[in-house]
Design an enzyme around this catalytic site. Structure first.
Site, PDB file in Angstrom:
ATOM      1  N   CYS A   1      -5.523  -1.344   1.019  1.00 59.13           N
ATOM      2  CA  CYS A   1      -6.263  -2.355   1.019  1.00 59.13           C
ATOM      3  C   CYS A   1      -5.662  -3.527   1.479  1.00 59.13           C
ATOM      4  CB  CYS A   1      -7.055  -2.206  -0.446  1.00 59.13           C
ATOM      5  SG  CYS A   1      -6.451  -3.336  -1.507  1.00 59.13           S
ATOM      6  N   GLU A   2      -6.306  -4.511   2.158  1.00 59.90           N
ATOM      7  CA  GLU A   2      -5.620  -5.431   2.506  1.00 59.90           C
ATOM      8  C   GLU A   2      -5.737  -6.588   1.477  1.00 59.90           C
ATOM      9  OE1 GLU A   2      -7.708  -6.631   6.314  1.00 59.90           O
ATOM     10  OE2 GLU A   2      -9.412  -7.891   5.159  1.00 59.90           O
ATOM     11  N   HIS A   3      -6.137  -6.459   0.365  1.00 59.03           N
ATOM     12  CA  HIS A   3      -6.214  -7.498  -0.568  1.00 59.03           C
ATOM     13  C   HIS A   3      -5.153  -7.400  -1.736  1.00 59.03           C
ATOM     14  CE1 HIS A   3     -10.681  -7.364   0.423  1.00 59.03           C
ATOM     15  NE2 HIS A   3     -10.017  -8.332   0.959  1.00 59.03           N
ATOM     16  N   HIS A   4      -4.464  -6.286  -1.735  1.00 61.63           N
ATOM     17  CA  HIS A   4      -3.611  -6.023  -2.852  1.00 61.63           C
ATOM     18  C   HIS A   4      -2.569  -5.120  -2.050  1.00 61.63           C
ATOM     19  CE1 HIS A   4      -7.321  -6.498  -4.974  1.00 61.63           C
ATOM     20  NE2 HIS A   4      -6.636  -7.127  -5.693  1.00 61.63           N
TER      21      HIS A   4
ATOM     22  N   GLN B   1     -12.348  -0.782   3.400  1.00 62.65           N
ATOM     23  CA  GLN B   1     -13.318   0.427   3.681  1.00 62.65           C
ATOM     24  C   GLN B   1     -14.196   0.080   4.544  1.00 62.65           C
ATOM     25  OE1 GLN B   1     -13.941   2.862   0.206  1.00 62.65           O
ATOM     26  NE2 GLN B   1     -15.501   3.967   1.236  1.00 62.65           N
TER      27      GLN B   1
ATOM     28  N   CYS C   1      -6.412   0.035  -6.267  1.00 62.38           N
ATOM     29  CA  CYS C   1      -6.433  -1.658  -6.715  1.00 62.38           C
ATOM     30  C   CYS C   1      -7.632  -1.718  -7.883  1.00 62.38           C
ATOM     31  CB  CYS C   1      -6.721  -2.620  -5.688  1.00 62.38           C
ATOM     32  SG  CYS C   1      -8.340  -2.234  -4.724  1.00 62.38           S
TER      33      CYS C   1
ATOM     34  N   HIS D   1     -10.031   3.831  -5.062  1.00 61.76           N
ATOM     35  CA  HIS D   1      -9.080   2.601  -4.621  1.00 61.76           C
ATOM     36  C   HIS D   1      -8.295   2.288  -5.784  1.00 61.76           C
ATOM     37  CE1 HIS D   1     -11.500   0.915  -0.904  1.00 61.76           C
ATOM     38  NE2 HIS D   1     -12.142   1.827  -1.437  1.00 61.76           N
TER      39      HIS D   1
HETATM   40 ZN   LIG Z   1      -7.595  -3.930  -3.105  1.00 62.24          ZN
END
Ligand SMILES: [Zn+2]
Length: 213
Positions: free
Chosen positions: A102-105, A143, A173, A171
């Site tokens: 995931c590109e956020h975490h 996703q 995260c 996920h």
């Molecule tokens: Zn994430």
């Protein structure tokens, strides 16, 4: 890939059967290793203790592998195995394993992708569908975008009568941090063409064996 490297030649000459060779970009490995060494220090670890000595380099290599999709061209993958064929029924490749970040975490999300298309003059070698999924999954992703990128690539390259993509993923995260919902599964879907009509979509959903959409 540098096949003139004498070390590589030796490895290839000594092999008994299949040999998988991982190759990495040395400048990127050095740069990433330095960054991860700093991470170890910043989290309060002793980067000189035995178990961590090679960790920055290992993580650097892992990261280069986990994001190697940036070096792949999904459109080219499909073009390389496109065949003229009059078949006009649904083609489904289901339960394609996906491992993405995931590109956020920069934490993993993983699960299954199910892809279908209805050919119009062209079919594609079946192994190419999982390779397209892989080319987009092995990048920093969300996703939702992963789902539509796979659909759009197949739509634009094969110009079929319809495309359907469903992805179900866990996920980390969500599961390891944040709301810690251990067993939640995120489902995303993207449809185009004939799959926008209810009957075709229902047939696809029943063939992949899901009830939740
Ligand atoms: Zn994430």
């Amino acid at each position: 890939m540098n096949t003139n490297d004498p070390n590589d030649m030796r490895e290839e000459n000594n092999m008994d059967g299949y040999l998988k060779i991982d190759k990495y970009n040395p400048e990127k490995i050095t740069s990433l290793s330095n960054a991860y060494l700093q991470v170890l220090k910043d989290i309060g670890e002793d980067s000189n203790r035995e178990g961590l000595l090679k960790t920055p380099e290992r993580v650097a290599k892992a990261m280069q592998f986990l994001t190697h999709g940036y070096d792949l061209d999904p459109t080219e993958i499909l073009h390389s195995a496109r065949f003229r064929e009059d078949y006009q029924q649904m083609v489904i490749v289901k339960d394609i394993e996906i491992y993405s970040l995931c590109e956020h975490h920069i934490l993993p999300f993983f699960g299954k992708a199910h892809v279908a298309y209805i050919p119009d003059k062209y079919i594609v070698g079946l192994s190419k569908i999982p390779r397209v999924v892989e080319a987009y999954a092995r990048r920093l992703q969300v996703q939702e975008r992963l789902t539509t990128q796979i659909r759009d690539c197949i739509q634009e390259t094969l110009k079929p009568l319809g495309v359907a993509v469903v992805i179900e993923a866990h996920h980390l995260c969500m599961q390891m941090r944040g709301i810690q919902k251990q067993n939640s599964v995120t489902t995303t879907s993207a449809f185009h063409g004939e799959f926008e009509n209810d009957r075709t979509r229902s047939e696809f959903i029943s063939l992949i064996g899901k009830r939740f959409i």
